[in-house]
Design an enzyme around this catalytic site. Structure first.
Site, PDB file in Angstrom:
ATOM      1  N   HIS A 169     -14.593 -38.177  20.088  1.00 48.21           N
ATOM      2  CA  HIS A 169     -16.144 -39.080  20.387  1.00 48.21           C
ATOM      3  C   HIS A 169     -17.071 -38.115  21.147  1.00 48.21           C
ATOM      4  O   HIS A 169     -17.659 -38.626  21.939  1.00 48.21           O
ATOM      5  CB  HIS A 169     -15.346 -40.195  21.318  1.00 48.21           C
ATOM      6  CG  HIS A 169     -14.923 -41.008  20.827  1.00 48.21           C
ATOM      7  ND1 HIS A 169     -15.262 -42.229  20.151  1.00 48.21           N
ATOM      8  CD2 HIS A 169     -13.382 -41.330  20.814  1.00 48.21           C
ATOM      9  CE1 HIS A 169     -14.506 -43.209  19.802  1.00 48.21           C
ATOM     10  NE2 HIS A 169     -13.376 -42.625  19.936  1.00 48.21           N
ATOM     11  N   GLY A 225      -6.324 -46.635   7.792  1.00 51.11           N
ATOM     12  CA  GLY A 225      -6.186 -47.128   9.031  1.00 51.11           C
ATOM     13  C   GLY A 225      -5.515 -46.283   9.808  1.00 51.11           C
ATOM     14  O   GLY A 225      -5.141 -46.650  10.862  1.00 51.11           O
ATOM     15  N   ALA A 226      -5.151 -44.810   9.291  1.00 49.66           N
ATOM     16  CA  ALA A 226      -4.127 -44.190  10.108  1.00 49.66           C
ATOM     17  C   ALA A 226      -5.153 -43.241  10.983  1.00 49.66           C
ATOM     18  O   ALA A 226      -4.702 -42.050  11.464  1.00 49.66           O
ATOM     19  CB  ALA A 226      -3.151 -43.372   9.246  1.00 49.66           C
ATOM     20  N   ASP A 259     -16.386 -36.686  10.241  1.00 50.29           N
ATOM     21  CA  ASP A 259     -15.245 -36.818   9.319  1.00 50.29           C
ATOM     22  C   ASP A 259     -15.877 -36.248   8.022  1.00 50.29           C
ATOM     23  O   ASP A 259     -15.130 -35.866   7.258  1.00 50.29           O
ATOM     24  CB  ASP A 259     -14.967 -38.351   9.206  1.00 50.29           C
ATOM     25  CG  ASP A 259     -14.335 -38.890  10.438  1.00 50.29           C
ATOM     26  OD1 ASP A 259     -14.384 -38.070  11.438  1.00 50.29           O
ATOM     27  OD2 ASP A 259     -14.320 -40.173  10.699  1.00 50.29           O
ATOM     28  N   GLU A 268     -21.213 -45.144   5.354  1.00 40.57           N
ATOM     29  CA  GLU A 268     -20.794 -45.694   6.239  1.00 40.57           C
ATOM     30  C   GLU A 268     -21.233 -46.358   7.482  1.00 40.57           C
ATOM     31  O   GLU A 268     -21.195 -47.715   7.757  1.00 40.57           O
ATOM     32  CB  GLU A 268     -19.777 -44.476   7.079  1.00 40.57           C
ATOM     33  CG  GLU A 268     -18.790 -45.090   8.091  1.00 40.57           C
ATOM     34  CD  GLU A 268     -17.260 -45.222   7.588  1.00 40.57           C
ATOM     35  OE1 GLU A 268     -16.996 -44.905   6.606  1.00 40.57           O
ATOM     36  OE2 GLU A 268     -16.722 -46.076   8.128  1.00 40.57           O
TER      37      GLU A 268
HETATM   38  C1  GLA Z   1     -14.188 -41.708  14.093  1.00 41.41           C
HETATM   39  C2  GLA Z   1     -15.617 -41.259  13.462  1.00 41.41           C
HETATM   40  C3  GLA Z   1     -16.026 -40.000  13.938  1.00 41.41           C
HETATM   41  C4  GLA Z   1     -15.576 -39.527  15.353  1.00 41.41           C
HETATM   42  C5  GLA Z   1     -14.497 -40.030  15.744  1.00 41.41           C
HETATM   43  C6  GLA Z   1     -14.011 -39.988  17.230  1.00 41.41           C
HETATM   44  O1  GLA Z   1     -13.338 -40.956  13.117  1.00 41.41           O
HETATM   45  O2  GLA Z   1     -15.759 -41.466  12.275  1.00 41.41           O
HETATM   46  O3  GLA Z   1     -17.417 -39.717  13.786  1.00 41.41           O
HETATM   47  O4  GLA Z   1     -16.612 -39.928  16.330  1.00 41.41           O
HETATM   48  O5  GLA Z   1     -13.958 -41.385  15.385  1.00 41.41           O
HETATM   49  O6  GLA Z   1     -13.829 -38.568  17.573  1.00 41.41           O
END
Ligand code: GLA
Length: 368
Positions: free
Chosen positions: A18, A104-105, A154, A142
């Site tokens: 986060h 969802g994992a 991600d 997204e």
């Molecule tokens: C999800 C979001 C990422 C990041 C994480 C938490 O995976 O897609 O951008 O914020 O949560 O670190």
């Protein structure tokens, strides 16, 4: 006509959770589980999608790119929409999708799809966008078609992953460094709770707002501070009334600490202090659970179970939260027994069977 196959992987994140949408640091890596897209051009303007795992199809036209009622299709349509904003896709295509990234994992199965599709369309029509542009298009897909205001981590990891290397990414400057991951006697093991609580996406967006609220308070006195990356605890203590806004205060405190912790952890890794690194993973979990409040009983249970086990040097929940996996550094020879114990106790308490995955760090998106 020419058919292309593209693979884009899911990801893990060692530390820095986060922090991406707060312009902080993250330390992800791509994994061996990936989305695979096979794509070929058509002579008309229609786009035919096949989801092989779901045995489902969806067809639409390049001239009417809108959201579908099928969630899986939206990840693809969302990417098509991004291309249509900046260029013109000249004709339709047929696209087949399959993936072994568990859904969802918390392993970014959606980013894997978006990145595979972005990479495939770019190749198929020889558009020449670079990886950074494709990463940002995948992220926008997204935001706009899945409704999650995710950071860049991600999609970045899926595009930029490198075999046996973790990436330290500065989400403010987008500068990044690869670190060879020398874990020697340890495995990276993901323990999958097999649950994803329904509020995960809405709570994610709420956390983002709470961080922004903190910044707004801080800016009243420090107008040049644009993100929690540039804030510090003194500013937070001065500008956010902990009694009046306990949630905003706690969210920001966690993020400020985590950004610092991630930088220190990167140094630990570089200098081979694996135990110190692992301790920081536990500290991250504490913060995510108590201050940022994105954990859940299942995740807390799995981390608590291994906390005092000398074969596990670090563990924490990973990703957005409210379910998904914990990431653990477990001694190789003890991995099977640690997992066996967890499976039994989790079954006892939650009446659910755990899955686990031993991670191999892999290359990012590419032609297959
Ligand atoms: C999800 C979001 C990422 C990041 C994480 C938490 O995976 O897609 O951008 O914020 O949560 O670190």
């Amino acid at each position: 006509m020419q058919q292309l196959t593209v693979k884009a992987p899911g990801r893990i994140n060692l530390i820095g959770e986060h922090t991406d949408y707060n312009e902080g640091f993250v330390m992800p890596a791509a994994i061996q589980k990936a989305a695979t897209v096979m794509i070929e051009q058509r002579i008309d303007r229609s786009i035919h999608l096949f989801a092989e795992d779901l045995q489902d199809t969806y067809t639409f036209n390049l001239d009417t790119v809108t959201k579908s009622s099928k969630d899986w299709a939206n990840y693809i349509i969302g990417v098509v929409a991004q291309f249509q904003k900046v260029t013109q896709i000249p004709n339709g295509f047929t696209l087949r999708l399959k993936s072994d990234v568990p859904i969802g994992a918390g392993l970014s199965s959606s980013a894997a799809i978006e990145c595979a599709v972005a990479f495939a369309i770019n190749e198929l029509f020889a558009f020449g966008f670079n990886r950074m542009q494709l990463t940002k298009m995948a992220q926008k897909a997204e935001h706009e078609y899945a409704g999650v205001l995710c950071g860049i981590m991600d999609q970045f990891a899926s595009m930029y992953g490198k075999k046996d290397q973790v990436i330290l990414l500065d989400c403010k400057t987008m500068e990044y460094q690869y670190y060879p991951l020398q874990l020697e006697h340890y495995n990276i093991v993901l323990i999958d709770t097999q649950i994803k609580h329904a509020l995960a996406n809405s709570e994610y967006n709420t956390r983002r707002q709470e961080c922004e609220q903190g910044i707004n308070f801080i800016q009243q006195q420090y107008p040049s501070i644009n993100s929690l990356r540039d804030a510090n605890m003194d500013m937070l203590n001065e500008m956010v009334d902990q009694k009046k806004y306990p949630k905003v205060y706690n969210r920001c405190k966690y993020v400020i600490e985590e950004i610092e912790r991630t930088q220190a952890a990167a140094l630990d890794l570089k200098e081979g202090r694996l135990e110190a690194f692992g301790q920081k993973m536990f500290a991250t979990h504490e913060g995510l659970s108590n201050l940022f409040e994105v954990s859940c009983p299942e995740l807390d249970f799995l981390v608590n179970e291994v906390k005092d086990n000398s074969n596990v040097i670090g563990a924490r929940m990973m990703g957005g939260g409210f379910g998904g996996c914990t990431i653990n550094l477990i001694k190789k020879e003890a991995t099977a027994s640690v997992v066996r114990k967890l499976v039994a106790s989790y079954q006892d308490i939650f009446q659910k069977s755990l899955q686990h995955y031993i991670v191999a760090i892999s290359d990012g998106a590419g032609l297959f």
